[in-house]
Design an enzyme around this catalytic site. Structure first.
Site, PDB file in Angstrom:
ATOM      1  N   HIS A 132      -3.159  -2.524   7.190  1.00 12.67           N
ATOM      2  CA  HIS A 132      -3.389  -3.264   5.951  1.00 12.67           C
ATOM      3  C   HIS A 132      -4.822  -3.115   5.444  1.00 12.67           C
ATOM      4  CE1 HIS A 132       0.376  -5.288   7.189  1.00 12.67           C
ATOM      5  NE2 HIS A 132       0.527  -5.503   5.901  1.00 12.67           N
ATOM      6  N   GLY A 133      -5.742  -2.724   6.302  1.00 16.33           N
ATOM      7  CA  GLY A 133      -7.111  -2.541   5.845  1.00 16.33           C
ATOM      8  C   GLY A 133      -8.080  -2.448   7.010  1.00 16.33           C
TER       9      GLY A 133
END
Length: 227
Positions: A132-133
């Site tokens: 997700h990051g």
């Protein structure tokens, strides 16, 4: 038409409105608001991220059917889950299935000893967070979900919900209700780290919820919110 427009409604009417008119204000400056407002913003963000993800998924499903393709459902009322295993069987099913098939199973899945099962569980959730990051907040989010999963794994109940899941409420007992409620609350706790800009800010946010319980309805101020 129903899938496309219901998806757009979730995204543009519910998610974007809550984000722009409440959730962003509180998360960007939690010290300005009371503990209750911070708590409500967490629940608001839970609604936001669900409507965001399931909304675009519904739009994709609807467009696919227009083109003659039948895609699988991606969200099955995840906040009705009775435990974290069921939650991940209902939430972002395409992504969860991908991690299961191309990461968890190649690592050995649940075929090895308990140590291997625990290792694989933490790996898949940490990688999911990193997906997700590149931020420590996402890794903490993944770590928390792995911790939630651990008691079920140790008691051998992690494979309780591997069959086909169905939509709809199934309140068969008070125990079921509190299982759903506790799963939702734990998920919301993890969402704080998912939404916060840093781990430090996430802990500051949690501290604000606990140490400032007084009610002050600042979020209704007309000069700060377009209501």
């Amino acid at each position: 038409f129903y899938l496309i427009f219901s998806g757009l409604f979730k995204k543009l009417i519910i998610s974007d409105y809550l984000t722009l008119n409440f959730v962003d204000f509180v998360f960007d400056d939690p010290a300005r608001y009371s503990g209750l407002e911070n708590l409500l913003a967490v629940y608001g963000y839970a609604v936001v991220i669900y409507c965001d993800f399931s909304g675009y998924s519904d739009v994709a499903l609807g467009i696919a059917r227009w083109l003659g393709f039948s895609l699988p459902v991606n969200f099955l009322s995840p906040y009705q889950s009775g435990n974290i295993t069921e939650f991940w069987r209902r939430w972002h099913i395409s992504l969860s299935s991908w991690f299961r098939d191309y990461l968890y199973i190649p690592l050995g899945g649940s075929s090895g000893g308990m140590g291997m099962k625990i290792r694989n569980t933490f790996i898949i959730f940490l990688v999911s967070g990193f997906w997700h990051g590149a931020n420590w907040t996402f890794l903490v989010w993944g770590f928390l979900n792995a911790l939630y999963f651990l008691p079920l794994l140790l008691r051998g109940k992690n494979r309780k919900h591997i069959g086909a899941l169905q939509l709809g409420w199934n309140f068969i007992s008070v125990k079921t209700f509190f299982s759903i409620l506790s799963t939702f609350l734990l998920t919301c706790l993890a969402w704080i780290f998912f939404r916060a800009a840093s781990v430090k800010e996430a802990f500051a946010y949690i501290e604000r919820m606990i140490t400032s319980p007084k009610i002050k309805i600042t979020y209704l101020s007309i000069d700060r919110y377009s209501i």
